[in-house]
Design an enzyme around this catalytic site. Structure first.
Site, PDB file in Angstrom:
ATOM      1  N   PHE A 140      -4.060  -4.002   7.324  1.00  0.00           N
ATOM      2  CA  PHE A 140      -3.676  -4.089   8.741  1.00  0.00           C
ATOM      3  C   PHE A 140      -4.187  -2.889   9.558  1.00  0.00           C
ATOM      4  O   PHE A 140      -4.919  -3.055  10.545  1.00  0.00           O
ATOM      5  CB  PHE A 140      -2.147  -4.228   8.758  1.00  0.00           C
ATOM      6  N   ASP A 181     -12.041  -1.561   0.044  1.00  0.00           N
ATOM      7  CA  ASP A 181     -10.716  -2.140  -0.219  1.00  0.00           C
ATOM      8  C   ASP A 181     -10.742  -2.791  -1.603  1.00  0.00           C
ATOM      9  O   ASP A 181     -11.780  -3.276  -2.048  1.00  0.00           O
ATOM     10  CB  ASP A 181     -10.367  -3.203   0.831  1.00  0.00           C
ATOM     11  N   THR A 236      -3.394  -5.381  -1.539  1.00  0.00           N
ATOM     12  CA  THR A 236      -2.607  -5.879  -0.405  1.00  0.00           C
ATOM     13  C   THR A 236      -3.497  -6.257   0.778  1.00  0.00           C
ATOM     14  O   THR A 236      -3.041  -6.968   1.671  1.00  0.00           O
ATOM     15  CB  THR A 236      -1.546  -4.851   0.058  1.00  0.00           C
ATOM     16  N   ASP A 275     -12.057   0.256  -5.935  1.00  0.00           N
ATOM     17  CA  ASP A 275     -10.687   0.720  -6.153  1.00  0.00           C
ATOM     18  C   ASP A 275     -10.692   2.247  -6.164  1.00  0.00           C
ATOM     19  O   ASP A 275     -11.420   2.858  -6.947  1.00  0.00           O
ATOM     20  CB  ASP A 275     -10.186   0.157  -7.491  1.00  0.00           C
ATOM     21  N   TYR A 288       8.050   5.839  -2.690  1.00  0.00           N
ATOM     22  CA  TYR A 288       6.978   5.695  -1.694  1.00  0.00           C
ATOM     23  C   TYR A 288       6.886   6.950  -0.820  1.00  0.00           C
ATOM     24  O   TYR A 288       5.803   7.480  -0.572  1.00  0.00           O
ATOM     25  CB  TYR A 288       7.256   4.460  -0.827  1.00  0.00           C
ATOM     26  N   ASN A 339       6.645   3.418  11.400  1.00  0.00           N
ATOM     27  CA  ASN A 339       6.796   1.944  11.424  1.00  0.00           C
ATOM     28  C   ASN A 339       5.813   1.225  12.347  1.00  0.00           C
ATOM     29  O   ASN A 339       6.186   0.766  13.430  1.00  0.00           O
ATOM     30  CB  ASN A 339       8.242   1.591  11.777  1.00  0.00           C
ATOM     31  N   VAL A 340       4.603   1.140  11.875  1.00  0.00           N
ATOM     32  CA  VAL A 340       3.530   0.518  12.661  1.00  0.00           C
ATOM     33  C   VAL A 340       3.651  -1.009  12.584  1.00  0.00           C
ATOM     34  O   VAL A 340       3.966  -1.565  11.529  1.00  0.00           O
ATOM     35  CB  VAL A 340       2.162   0.965  12.117  1.00  0.00           C
TER      36      VAL A 340
END
Ligand code: UD2
Length: 313
Positions: free
Chosen positions: A12, A32, A36, A54, A142, A171-172
């Site tokens: 994202f 990437d 996810t 990776d 995390y 918190n995007v």
């Protein structure tokens, strides 16, 4: 050869930064591993050179960093509950991967690494707003992993002179955030469910609050961090947010208006590792980067709902 590397380019935040760089005519490489990240997020990024790789593999990091000037390190397993379930996996993909990126960046002669830090580093302390001078008190694996990444950034700046900048995101949310996993951000989940007429679940009493930050603010802050003079920002860490907060209950009400959802939420047990309240002081990013938010929460949420409504995911 690309000037910029974006890690997590199919995620994202990574894809959003890459899209803006391409729009500005910059040469961009993305990497990437699709744990996810989503292949569909690469649509619109055809101008980007892409490596499927990776970051836990040092050779992939070396390939990704070759001849790069600036790295935006966005790749991570970005979820508190995922880290509670699998702390070693989070450590591998957040800490080991970050160290590998730094080692490869240094070896390749990269000038600057801009790192996606997390507000979770502050932990569940009562003082609001959170200022960068506060002692970190991570409570989830995390949060520990994202904080360790920050500290590696600072060490590589001090010890090797690599210009590192940590942006602690709060918190995007916004278009392209995956709404389909139960590890997804709450607003992505709520938008998807409420548009589909499904009942969303609120963990706890819904009075927890967040400084929800629309993606355009984060992209803007990253580009400022890449451009800012080294004497101002090298080795620095700062909040990247809006400087206002809202509870989940209030957010749910706004989403009822925006989505037309008529039901009530289901309330369930609070999630372990969760923080109660989060609010950023954004003065430092203002001083160091000239940052101020460009899109407020309500407008960001409106645009986000419209994006999900169009069924882009
Ligand atoms: C943390 C970080 C954030 C970012 C993120 C990982 C804090 C304050 N924020 O976000 O900056 O690093 O991790 O991308 O630590 N919730 C529900 N229902 C749902 C899903 C979530 O009620 O279906 C609740 C959840 O229990 C929490 C709040 O919504 O109280 C926000 O959860 P989240 O997973 O969106 O983000 P959070 O705060 O863990």
């Amino acid at each position: 050869m690309a000037k910029y590397l974006v890690t997590g380019a199919a995620g994202f935040i990574g894809r959003s930064i890459a899209a803006e760089l391409l729009k500005r005519g910059e040469s961009v490489r993305g990497v990437d591993n699709f744990i996810t990240g989503k292949r569909t997020n690469l649509a619109g990024l055809e101008g980007m050179e892409f490596i499927e790789g990776d970051l836990t593999n040092p050779q992939d990091c070396a390939r990704a960093c070759k001849e790069i000037e600036i790295v935006f390190h966005e790749a991570a397993l970005a979820s508190v509950p995922r880290s509670v379930k699998d702390p070693a996996g989070t450590n591998l993909h957040c800490v080991t991967a970050t160290l590998n990126v730094l080692v490869a960046a240094r070896e390749a002669g990269v000038r600057r690494v801009v790192y996606a830090g997390s507000s979770s580093a502050y932990g569940d302390t009562p003082t609001l707003p959170k200022k960068e001078s506060m002692l970190p008190k991570p409570i989830s694996p995390y949060a520990v992993a994202k904080l360790a990444g920050e500290q590696y950034m600072q060490a590589f700046s001090r010890v090797y002179g690599l210009e590192t900048v940590t942006l602690r995101y709060f918190n995007v949310f916004g278009p392209f955030q995956d709404p389909t996993s139960h590890y997804s951000g709450v607003l992505a989940i709520f938008c998807r469910k409420m548009l589909a007429g499904e009942q969303p679940t609120i963990y706890g009493d819904g009075e927890q609050s967040r400084d929800f930050t629309f993606i355009e603010n984060v992209v803007h802050g990253n580009l400022l961090a890449a451009e800012a003079p080294a004497q101002k920002v090298a080795g620095q860490m700062m909040n990247l947010a809006t400087g206002s907060r809202i509870t989940l209950n209030e957010t749910f009400r706004i989403l009822c208006d925006l989505t037309g959802y008529k039901g009530e939420p289901l309330y369930d047990e609070p999630r372990s590792g969760d923080i109660r309240d989060s609010l950023a002081d954004i003065q430092l990013a203002g001083e160091l980067l000239g940052y101020k938010p460009v899109v407020d929460f309500r407008e960001g949420l409106r645009r986000t709902v419209e994006w999900y409504r169009q069924g882009s995911i």
